[in-house]
Motif scaffolding. Sequence first.
Motif, PDB file in Angstrom:
ATOM      1  N   SER A  60       0.834  -1.211   0.000  1.00  0.00           N
ATOM      2  CA  SER A  60       0.000   0.000   0.000  1.00  0.00           C
ATOM      3  C   SER A  60       0.866   1.258   0.000  1.00  0.00           C
ATOM      4  CB  SER A  60      -0.891   0.024   1.253  1.00  0.00           C
ATOM      5  OG  SER A  60      -0.077   0.258   2.393  1.00  0.00           O
ATOM      6  N   GLY A  61       0.217   2.373  -0.314  1.00  0.00           N
ATOM      7  CA  GLY A  61       0.897   3.660  -0.263  1.00  0.00           C
ATOM      8  C   GLY A  61       1.209   4.056   1.166  1.00  0.00           C
ATOM      9  N   THR A  62       0.364   3.647   2.079  1.00  0.00           N
ATOM     10  CA  THR A  62       0.599   3.936   3.496  1.00  0.00           C
ATOM     11  C   THR A  62       1.896   3.273   3.955  1.00  0.00           C
ATOM     12  OG1 THR A  62      -1.762   4.150   3.923  1.00  0.00           O
ATOM     13  CG2 THR A  62      -0.364   3.646   5.823  1.00  0.00           C
ATOM     14  N   ASN A  65       4.938   5.181   2.329  1.00  0.00           N
ATOM     15  CA  ASN A  65       5.312   6.421   3.025  1.00  0.00           C
ATOM     16  C   ASN A  65       5.935   6.124   4.385  1.00  0.00           C
ATOM     17  OD1 ASN A  65       4.589   8.490   1.198  1.00  0.00           O
ATOM     18  ND2 ASN A  65       2.433   8.327   1.751  1.00  0.00           N
ATOM     19  N   HIS A  86      -1.322  13.439   3.319  1.00  0.00           N
ATOM     20  CA  HIS A  86      -1.820  12.076   3.557  1.00  0.00           C
ATOM     21  C   HIS A  86      -0.927  11.369   4.571  1.00  0.00           C
ATOM     22  CE1 HIS A  86      -3.274   8.024   2.739  1.00  0.00           C
ATOM     23  NE2 HIS A  86      -4.276   8.561   2.085  1.00  0.00           N
ATOM     24  N   GLU A  91      -2.686   8.416   7.784  1.00  0.00           N
ATOM     25  CA  GLU A  91      -1.979   7.143   7.852  1.00  0.00           C
ATOM     26  C   GLU A  91      -1.787   6.696   9.297  1.00  0.00           C
ATOM     27  OE1 GLU A  91       1.314   7.329   5.005  1.00  0.00           O
ATOM     28  OE2 GLU A  91      -0.118   7.832   3.423  1.00  0.00           O
ATOM     29  N   GLU A 139       3.696  16.526  -1.422  1.00  0.00           N
ATOM     30  CA  GLU A 139       2.684  15.614  -1.986  1.00  0.00           C
ATOM     31  C   GLU A 139       2.285  16.135  -3.369  1.00  0.00           C
ATOM     32  OE1 GLU A 139      -0.316  14.356   0.926  1.00  0.00           O
ATOM     33  OE2 GLU A 139      -1.815  14.592  -0.646  1.00  0.00           O
ATOM     34  N   ASP A 169       5.457  12.178  -1.594  1.00  0.00           N
ATOM     35  CA  ASP A 169       4.307  11.283  -1.640  1.00  0.00           C
ATOM     36  C   ASP A 169       3.672  11.505  -3.006  1.00  0.00           C
ATOM     37  OD1 ASP A 169       1.990   9.905  -1.510  1.00  0.00           O
ATOM     38  OD2 ASP A 169       1.263  10.792   0.367  1.00  0.00           O
ATOM     39  N   ALA A 171       1.604   9.553  -4.648  1.00  0.00           N
ATOM     40  CA  ALA A 171       0.531   8.578  -4.856  1.00  0.00           C
ATOM     41  C   ALA A 171      -0.066   8.764  -6.257  1.00  0.00           C
ATOM     42  CB  ALA A 171      -0.533   8.736  -3.784  1.00  0.00           C
ATOM     43  N   CYS A 197       1.514   5.239  -6.014  1.00  0.00           N
ATOM     44  CA  CYS A 197       0.418   4.248  -5.948  1.00  0.00           C
ATOM     45  C   CYS A 197       0.109   3.717  -7.340  1.00  0.00           C
ATOM     46  CB  CYS A 197      -0.857   4.883  -5.392  1.00  0.00           C
ATOM     47  SG  CYS A 197      -0.833   5.064  -3.618  1.00  0.00           S
ATOM     48  N   LYS A 200      -4.479   3.295  -7.915  1.00  0.00           N
ATOM     49  CA  LYS A 200      -5.457   4.392  -8.049  1.00  0.00           C
ATOM     50  C   LYS A 200      -5.818   4.546  -9.522  1.00  0.00           C
ATOM     51  CE  LYS A 200      -4.684   6.309  -3.632  1.00  0.00           C
ATOM     52  NZ  LYS A 200      -4.034   7.266  -2.760  1.00  0.00           N
ATOM     53  N   SER A 208       1.851  -0.352  -4.259  1.00  0.00           N
ATOM     54  CA  SER A 208       2.574   0.900  -4.422  1.00  0.00           C
ATOM     55  C   SER A 208       4.044   0.558  -4.594  1.00  0.00           C
ATOM     56  CB  SER A 208       2.412   1.774  -3.175  1.00  0.00           C
ATOM     57  OG  SER A 208       1.162   2.422  -3.183  1.00  0.00           O
TER      58      SER A 208
HETATM   59  C1  LIG Z   1      -4.038   7.031  -1.493  1.00  0.00           C
HETATM   60  C2  LIG Z   1      -2.912   7.834  -1.016  1.00  0.00           C
HETATM   61  C3  LIG Z   1      -1.853   7.263  -0.297  1.00  0.00           C
HETATM   62  C4  LIG Z   1      -1.747   5.812   0.076  1.00  0.00           C
HETATM   63  O1  LIG Z   1      -2.891   5.132   0.225  1.00  0.00           O
HETATM   64  P1  LIG Z   1      -3.067   3.556   0.407  1.00  0.00           P
HETATM   65  O2  LIG Z   1      -4.540   3.465   0.451  1.00  0.00           O
HETATM   66  O3  LIG Z   1      -2.406   3.173   1.662  1.00  0.00           O
HETATM   67  O4  LIG Z   1      -2.467   2.866  -0.774  1.00  0.00           O
HETATM   68  C5  LIG Z   1      -0.818   8.094   0.076  1.00  0.00           C
HETATM   69  N1  LIG Z   1      -0.825   9.392  -0.233  1.00  0.00           N
HETATM   70  C6  LIG Z   1      -1.809   9.964  -0.935  1.00  0.00           C
HETATM   71  C7  LIG Z   1      -1.725  11.403  -1.280  1.00  0.00           C
HETATM   72  C8  LIG Z   1      -2.899   9.203  -1.337  1.00  0.00           C
HETATM   73  O5  LIG Z   1      -3.886   9.790  -2.018  1.00  0.00           O
END
Ligand SMILES: *Cc1c(COP(=O)(O)O)cnc(C)c1O
Length: 335
Positions: A60-62, A65, A86, A91, A139, A169, A171, A197, A200, A208
Amino acid sequence: MNNIIDLRSDTVTKPSKKMRQIIKNANVGDDVYGEDPSVIELEKKIASMANKEAAVFLPSGTQSNLLALLSHCQRGDEYICGQDAHLYKYEAGGGAVLGSIQPQPIEFEKDATLDLEKVKKKIKPIDNHYARTKLFCLENTHNGKVLSLDYIKKASKFAKENNLSFHLDGARVFNAVVALDIKLEDITKYFDSISICLSKGLGAPVGSVLTGSKEFINEARHYRKMLGGGLRQSGLLAAAATYALDNNIEDLKKDHELAKYLTKKLKKINQIKIVSNDTNMLFIEVEDSKKVIEYLEENGILISGYGQLRIVIHRDISKKDVKKVIEVFKSYYTK
Ligand SMILES: *Cc1c(COP(=O)(O)O)cnc(C)c1O
Protein backbone atom coordinates in the motif's frame (compact mmCIF):
# COMPACT_ATOMS: atom_id res chain seq x y z
CA MET A 1 -24.17 -3.86 -8.47
CA ASN A 2 -22.35 -3.02 -11.65
CA ASN A 3 -24.22 0.06 -12.76
CA ILE A 4 -23.20 2.11 -9.74
CA ILE A 5 -21.25 5.21 -10.73
CA ASP A 6 -18.59 5.33 -8.03
CA LEU A 7 -16.89 8.73 -7.81
CA ARG A 8 -15.63 8.44 -4.23
CA SER A 9 -12.03 7.74 -5.26
CA ASP A 10 -9.85 6.43 -8.06
CA THR A 11 -8.95 3.53 -5.74
CA VAL A 12 -12.23 1.85 -6.76
CA THR A 13 -10.97 1.05 -10.29
CA LYS A 14 -11.22 -2.66 -11.07
CA PRO A 15 -8.79 -4.75 -13.11
CA SER A 16 -9.87 -4.97 -16.76
CA LYS A 17 -10.35 -8.28 -18.60
CA LYS A 18 -6.96 -7.87 -20.23
CA MET A 19 -5.33 -7.16 -16.88
CA ARG A 20 -6.94 -10.27 -15.37
CA GLN A 21 -5.46 -12.26 -18.26
CA ILE A 22 -2.02 -10.84 -17.48
CA ILE A 23 -2.45 -11.77 -13.80
CA LYS A 24 -3.46 -15.29 -14.74
CA ASN A 25 -0.35 -15.82 -16.86
CA ALA A 26 2.17 -14.01 -14.62
CA ASN A 27 5.50 -15.69 -13.83
CA VAL A 28 5.95 -15.86 -10.07
CA GLY A 29 8.44 -16.90 -7.39
CA ASP A 30 9.07 -16.18 -3.72
CA ASP A 31 9.68 -12.45 -3.49
CA VAL A 32 11.05 -12.61 0.07
CA TYR A 33 13.87 -14.70 -1.46
CA GLY A 34 14.10 -12.07 -4.21
CA GLU A 35 12.95 -14.67 -6.73
CA ASP A 36 9.73 -13.33 -8.19
CA PRO A 37 10.50 -12.38 -11.81
CA SER A 38 7.36 -10.23 -12.18
CA VAL A 39 8.16 -8.24 -9.03
CA ILE A 40 11.77 -7.79 -10.16
CA GLU A 41 10.56 -6.58 -13.56
CA LEU A 42 8.19 -4.04 -11.99
CA GLU A 43 10.81 -2.72 -9.57
CA LYS A 44 13.37 -2.34 -12.37
CA LYS A 45 10.83 -0.62 -14.57
CA ILE A 46 9.82 1.96 -11.97
CA ALA A 47 13.44 2.62 -10.97
CA SER A 48 14.30 3.18 -14.60
CA MET A 49 11.29 5.47 -15.24
CA ALA A 50 12.19 7.48 -12.13
CA ASN A 51 15.91 7.36 -12.99
CA LYS A 52 16.71 6.00 -9.52
CA GLU A 53 18.96 3.09 -8.53
CA ALA A 54 16.30 0.88 -6.97
CA ALA A 55 12.65 0.38 -6.08
CA VAL A 56 10.58 -1.89 -3.84
CA PHE A 57 7.04 -3.16 -4.40
CA LEU A 58 4.72 -2.72 -1.41
CA PRO A 59 1.16 -3.61 -0.40
CA SER A 60 0.00 0.00 0.00
CA GLY A 61 0.90 3.66 -0.26
CA THR A 62 0.60 3.94 3.50
CA GLN A 63 3.32 1.34 3.98
CA SER A 64 5.41 3.02 1.30
CA ASN A 65 5.31 6.42 3.03
CA LEU A 66 5.93 4.79 6.41
CA LEU A 67 9.01 3.00 5.07
CA ALA A 68 10.26 6.35 3.74
CA LEU A 69 9.84 7.92 7.20
CA LEU A 70 11.51 4.96 8.94
CA SER A 71 14.38 4.83 6.44
CA HIS A 72 15.14 8.56 6.40
CA CYS A 73 14.67 9.21 10.13
CA GLN A 74 15.81 7.72 13.42
CA ARG A 75 13.91 7.68 16.71
CA GLY A 76 13.59 11.29 17.97
CA ASP A 77 14.07 12.81 14.51
CA GLU A 78 11.50 15.07 12.90
CA TYR A 79 9.86 15.37 9.48
CA ILE A 80 8.17 18.43 8.00
CA CYS A 81 5.05 18.02 5.88
CA GLY A 82 1.70 19.61 5.02
CA GLN A 83 -1.00 19.83 7.68
CA ASP A 84 -3.36 17.87 5.42
CA ALA A 85 -0.66 15.65 3.97
CA HIS A 86 -1.82 12.08 3.56
CA LEU A 87 1.30 10.73 5.26
CA TYR A 88 0.60 12.81 8.36
CA LYS A 89 -3.18 12.98 8.56
CA TYR A 90 -4.51 9.81 6.96
CA GLU A 91 -1.98 7.14 7.85
CA ALA A 92 -2.89 6.52 11.49
CA GLY A 93 0.17 8.29 12.87
CA GLY A 94 2.43 5.40 11.82
CA GLY A 95 5.63 7.47 11.85
CA ALA A 96 5.02 8.48 15.47
CA VAL A 97 3.72 5.11 16.67
CA LEU A 98 6.17 2.82 14.92
CA GLY A 99 9.19 5.06 14.41
CA SER A 100 9.04 7.54 17.31
CA ILE A 101 9.43 10.18 14.61
CA GLN A 102 7.94 13.58 15.39
CA PRO A 103 5.88 15.31 12.70
CA GLN A 104 6.07 19.08 12.14
CA PRO A 105 3.03 19.84 10.00
CA ILE A 106 2.69 23.21 8.26
CA GLU A 107 -0.45 24.58 6.59
CA PHE A 108 -0.45 24.04 2.82
CA GLU A 109 -0.72 27.12 0.61
CA LYS A 110 -3.70 27.23 -1.75
CA ASP A 111 -1.62 25.75 -4.57
CA ALA A 112 -0.56 22.73 -2.46
CA THR A 113 2.97 24.04 -1.96
CA LEU A 114 4.59 24.59 1.42
CA ASP A 115 5.93 28.13 1.82
CA LEU A 116 9.69 27.62 2.15
CA GLU A 117 10.02 30.64 4.46
CA LYS A 118 7.53 29.04 6.84
CA VAL A 119 9.32 25.71 6.55
CA LYS A 120 12.65 27.39 7.29
CA LYS A 121 11.26 28.82 10.54
CA LYS A 122 10.24 25.35 11.71
CA ILE A 123 13.61 23.69 11.15
CA LYS A 124 14.99 23.16 14.66
CA PRO A 125 18.47 24.46 15.50
CA ILE A 126 21.06 21.85 16.42
CA ASP A 127 20.72 22.01 20.19
CA ASN A 128 19.94 19.47 22.92
CA HIS A 129 16.49 20.98 23.40
CA TYR A 130 15.16 20.01 20.01
CA ALA A 131 14.19 17.06 17.92
CA ARG A 132 16.47 16.71 14.91
CA THR A 133 14.77 17.91 11.74
CA LYS A 134 15.78 15.40 9.08
CA LEU A 135 13.17 15.17 6.38
CA PHE A 136 11.00 17.40 4.21
CA CYS A 137 7.96 15.85 2.48
CA LEU A 138 5.78 17.11 -0.35
CA GLU A 139 2.68 15.61 -1.99
CA ASN A 140 2.02 15.66 -5.75
CA THR A 141 -0.77 15.73 -6.65
CA HIS A 142 -2.50 17.05 -3.52
CA ASN A 143 -6.30 17.25 -3.83
CA GLY A 144 -5.61 16.95 -7.53
CA LYS A 145 -3.32 19.98 -7.55
CA VAL A 146 -0.08 19.70 -9.50
CA LEU A 147 3.16 21.18 -8.14
CA SER A 148 5.09 23.23 -10.71
CA LEU A 149 8.58 22.05 -11.64
CA ASP A 150 9.80 25.50 -10.75
CA TYR A 151 8.57 25.14 -7.16
CA ILE A 152 9.88 21.58 -6.84
CA LYS A 153 13.30 22.74 -8.01
CA LYS A 154 13.37 25.53 -5.42
CA ALA A 155 12.16 23.19 -2.67
CA SER A 156 14.82 20.64 -3.61
CA LYS A 157 17.58 23.26 -3.41
CA PHE A 158 16.15 24.40 -0.09
CA ALA A 159 16.20 20.84 1.28
CA LYS A 160 19.85 20.41 0.29
CA GLU A 161 20.89 23.73 1.78
CA ASN A 162 19.26 22.74 5.05
CA ASN A 163 20.58 19.16 5.14
CA LEU A 164 17.12 17.65 4.87
CA SER A 165 16.27 14.50 2.95
CA PHE A 166 13.49 15.17 0.46
CA HIS A 167 10.55 12.75 0.02
CA LEU A 168 7.63 12.92 -2.38
CA ASP A 169 4.31 11.28 -1.64
CA GLY A 170 3.59 10.78 -5.31
CA ALA A 171 0.53 8.58 -4.86
CA ARG A 172 -0.88 10.32 -7.94
CA VAL A 173 2.37 11.58 -9.44
CA PHE A 174 1.41 10.19 -12.87
CA ASN A 175 -1.56 12.57 -12.91
CA ALA A 176 1.00 15.38 -12.55
CA VAL A 177 3.21 13.79 -15.22
CA VAL A 178 0.45 13.75 -17.85
CA ALA A 179 -0.91 17.16 -16.80
CA LEU A 180 2.52 18.76 -17.39
CA ASP A 181 3.30 16.53 -20.38
CA ILE A 182 6.68 15.54 -18.95
CA LYS A 183 8.44 12.34 -17.92
CA LEU A 184 8.38 10.82 -14.45
CA GLU A 185 12.10 11.45 -14.05
CA ASP A 186 11.58 15.18 -14.64
CA ILE A 187 9.86 15.21 -11.23
CA THR A 188 11.65 12.40 -9.40
CA LYS A 189 15.14 13.76 -10.07
CA TYR A 190 14.56 16.44 -7.45
CA PHE A 191 13.71 13.98 -4.64
CA ASP A 192 15.67 11.43 -2.62
CA SER A 193 12.66 9.11 -2.45
CA ILE A 194 9.28 8.88 -4.13
CA SER A 195 6.24 6.78 -3.25
CA ILE A 196 3.84 5.96 -6.11
CA CYS A 197 0.42 4.25 -5.95
CA LEU A 198 -0.38 1.77 -8.68
CA SER A 199 -3.87 0.98 -7.42
CA LYS A 200 -5.46 4.39 -8.05
CA GLY A 201 -6.00 5.94 -11.47
CA LEU A 202 -3.57 3.52 -13.10
CA GLY A 203 -6.02 0.72 -12.37
CA ALA A 204 -3.88 -2.03 -10.81
CA PRO A 205 -5.74 -3.92 -8.07
CA VAL A 206 -3.13 -3.60 -5.27
CA GLY A 207 0.21 -2.03 -4.64
CA SER A 208 2.57 0.90 -4.42
CA VAL A 209 6.26 1.35 -5.08
CA LEU A 210 8.95 3.26 -3.25
CA THR A 211 11.99 4.32 -5.27
CA GLY A 212 15.34 5.92 -4.40
CA SER A 213 19.02 5.03 -3.96
CA LYS A 214 20.14 1.42 -3.55
CA GLU A 215 21.15 2.01 0.04
CA PHE A 216 17.84 3.66 0.89
CA ILE A 217 15.77 0.90 -0.71
CA ASN A 218 17.79 -1.79 1.12
CA GLU A 219 16.89 -0.04 4.36
CA ALA A 220 13.23 0.14 3.29
CA ARG A 221 13.24 -3.61 2.53
CA HIS A 222 14.38 -4.30 6.07
CA TYR A 223 11.43 -2.31 7.47
CA ARG A 224 9.04 -3.86 4.95
CA LYS A 225 9.88 -7.29 6.41
CA MET A 226 9.52 -5.94 9.94
CA LEU A 227 6.05 -4.58 9.18
CA GLY A 228 4.89 -7.82 7.62
CA GLY A 229 4.97 -6.46 4.10
CA GLY A 230 7.22 -9.17 2.68
CA LEU A 231 4.87 -10.95 0.28
CA ARG A 232 5.57 -14.23 -1.48
CA GLN A 233 4.17 -14.83 -5.01
CA SER A 234 3.25 -11.17 -5.32
CA GLY A 235 4.20 -11.29 -8.99
CA LEU A 236 0.48 -11.76 -9.66
CA LEU A 237 -0.01 -8.19 -8.44
CA ALA A 238 3.24 -6.82 -9.84
CA ALA A 239 2.41 -8.10 -13.33
CA ALA A 240 -0.89 -6.20 -13.21
CA ALA A 241 0.99 -3.06 -12.14
CA THR A 242 3.55 -3.42 -14.96
CA TYR A 243 0.68 -3.78 -17.40
CA ALA A 244 -0.89 -0.60 -15.97
CA LEU A 245 2.39 1.32 -16.40
CA ASP A 246 2.72 0.08 -19.97
CA ASN A 247 -0.85 0.85 -21.00
CA ASN A 248 -2.76 3.16 -18.70
CA ILE A 249 -0.69 6.26 -17.99
CA GLU A 250 -1.85 8.28 -21.00
CA ASP A 251 -5.49 7.42 -20.17
CA LEU A 252 -5.20 9.66 -17.11
CA LYS A 253 -5.51 12.57 -19.55
CA LYS A 254 -9.02 11.39 -20.40
CA ASP A 255 -9.90 11.46 -16.70
CA HIS A 256 -8.68 15.05 -16.50
CA GLU A 257 -10.73 16.05 -19.54
CA LEU A 258 -13.86 14.41 -18.17
CA ALA A 259 -13.39 16.14 -14.81
CA LYS A 260 -13.09 19.46 -16.62
CA TYR A 261 -16.24 18.72 -18.64
CA LEU A 262 -18.18 17.83 -15.49
CA THR A 263 -16.94 21.02 -13.80
CA LYS A 264 -18.07 23.13 -16.74
CA LYS A 265 -21.56 21.64 -16.59
CA LEU A 266 -21.97 21.76 -12.81
CA LYS A 267 -20.82 25.40 -12.81
CA LYS A 268 -24.05 26.24 -14.63
CA ILE A 269 -26.14 25.04 -11.70
CA ASN A 270 -26.54 28.06 -9.41
CA GLN A 271 -26.80 26.08 -6.20
CA ILE A 272 -23.41 24.43 -6.73
CA LYS A 273 -20.23 26.24 -5.81
CA ILE A 274 -17.13 24.88 -7.52
CA VAL A 275 -14.30 25.01 -4.98
CA SER A 276 -11.60 23.56 -7.22
CA ASN A 277 -11.01 21.33 -10.21
CA ASP A 278 -7.53 20.01 -10.77
CA THR A 279 -6.51 16.94 -12.76
CA ASN A 280 -9.03 14.17 -11.97
CA MET A 281 -10.64 15.77 -8.90
CA LEU A 282 -13.47 18.16 -8.35
CA PHE A 283 -14.46 19.72 -5.03
CA ILE A 284 -17.84 21.41 -4.68
CA GLU A 285 -19.90 23.06 -1.97
CA VAL A 286 -23.67 22.76 -1.71
CA GLU A 287 -26.25 23.46 0.96
CA ASP A 288 -27.60 20.33 2.69
CA SER A 289 -24.68 18.27 1.46
CA LYS A 290 -25.95 15.20 3.31
CA LYS A 291 -29.24 15.32 1.42
CA VAL A 292 -27.42 15.77 -1.88
CA ILE A 293 -25.25 12.72 -1.17
CA GLU A 294 -28.34 10.68 -0.29
CA TYR A 295 -30.19 11.75 -3.42
CA LEU A 296 -27.21 10.87 -5.60
CA GLU A 297 -26.96 7.50 -3.88
CA GLU A 298 -30.64 6.78 -4.52
CA ASN A 299 -29.81 7.38 -8.16
CA GLY A 300 -26.82 5.05 -8.21
CA ILE A 301 -24.08 7.65 -7.79
CA LEU A 302 -21.52 7.61 -4.97
CA ILE A 303 -19.44 10.64 -3.97
CA SER A 304 -17.59 11.43 -0.76
CA GLY A 305 -17.27 14.24 1.74
CA TYR A 306 -18.93 16.21 4.49
CA GLY A 307 -19.43 19.89 3.86
CA GLN A 308 -17.19 20.00 0.82
CA LEU A 309 -17.97 17.20 -1.59
CA ARG A 310 -15.27 15.37 -3.53
CA ILE A 311 -15.82 13.88 -6.97
CA VAL A 312 -13.04 11.78 -8.47
CA ILE A 313 -12.92 10.73 -12.12
CA HIS A 314 -11.13 7.49 -13.02
CA ARG A 315 -10.76 4.94 -15.81
CA ASP A 316 -13.99 3.09 -14.98
CA ILE A 317 -16.04 6.27 -15.53
CA SER A 318 -17.30 7.03 -19.05
CA LYS A 319 -18.63 10.22 -20.59
CA LYS A 320 -22.08 8.60 -20.45
CA ASP A 321 -21.68 8.17 -16.68
CA VAL A 322 -20.68 11.81 -16.32
CA LYS A 323 -23.72 12.88 -18.32
CA LYS A 324 -25.91 10.90 -15.96
CA VAL A 325 -24.26 12.60 -12.98
CA ILE A 326 -25.03 16.01 -14.51
CA GLU A 327 -28.67 15.02 -15.10
CA VAL A 328 -29.10 13.74 -11.54
CA PHE A 329 -27.65 16.96 -10.08
CA LYS A 330 -30.00 18.98 -12.28
CA SER A 331 -32.99 16.88 -11.26
CA TYR A 332 -32.15 17.36 -7.57
CA TYR A 333 -32.48 21.11 -7.98
CA THR A 334 -35.66 21.00 -10.08
CA LYS A 335 -37.55 18.30 -8.16
C1 LIG B 1 -4.04 7.03 -1.49
C2 LIG B 1 -2.91 7.83 -1.02
C3 LIG B 1 -1.85 7.26 -0.30
C4 LIG B 1 -1.75 5.81 0.08
O1 LIG B 1 -2.89 5.13 0.23
P1 LIG B 1 -3.07 3.56 0.41
O2 LIG B 1 -4.54 3.46 0.45
O3 LIG B 1 -2.41 3.17 1.66
O4 LIG B 1 -2.47 2.87 -0.77
C5 LIG B 1 -0.82 8.09 0.08
N1 LIG B 1 -0.83 9.39 -0.23
C6 LIG B 1 -1.81 9.96 -0.93
C7 LIG B 1 -1.73 11.40 -1.28
C8 LIG B 1 -2.90 9.20 -1.34
O5 LIG B 1 -3.89 9.79 -2.02
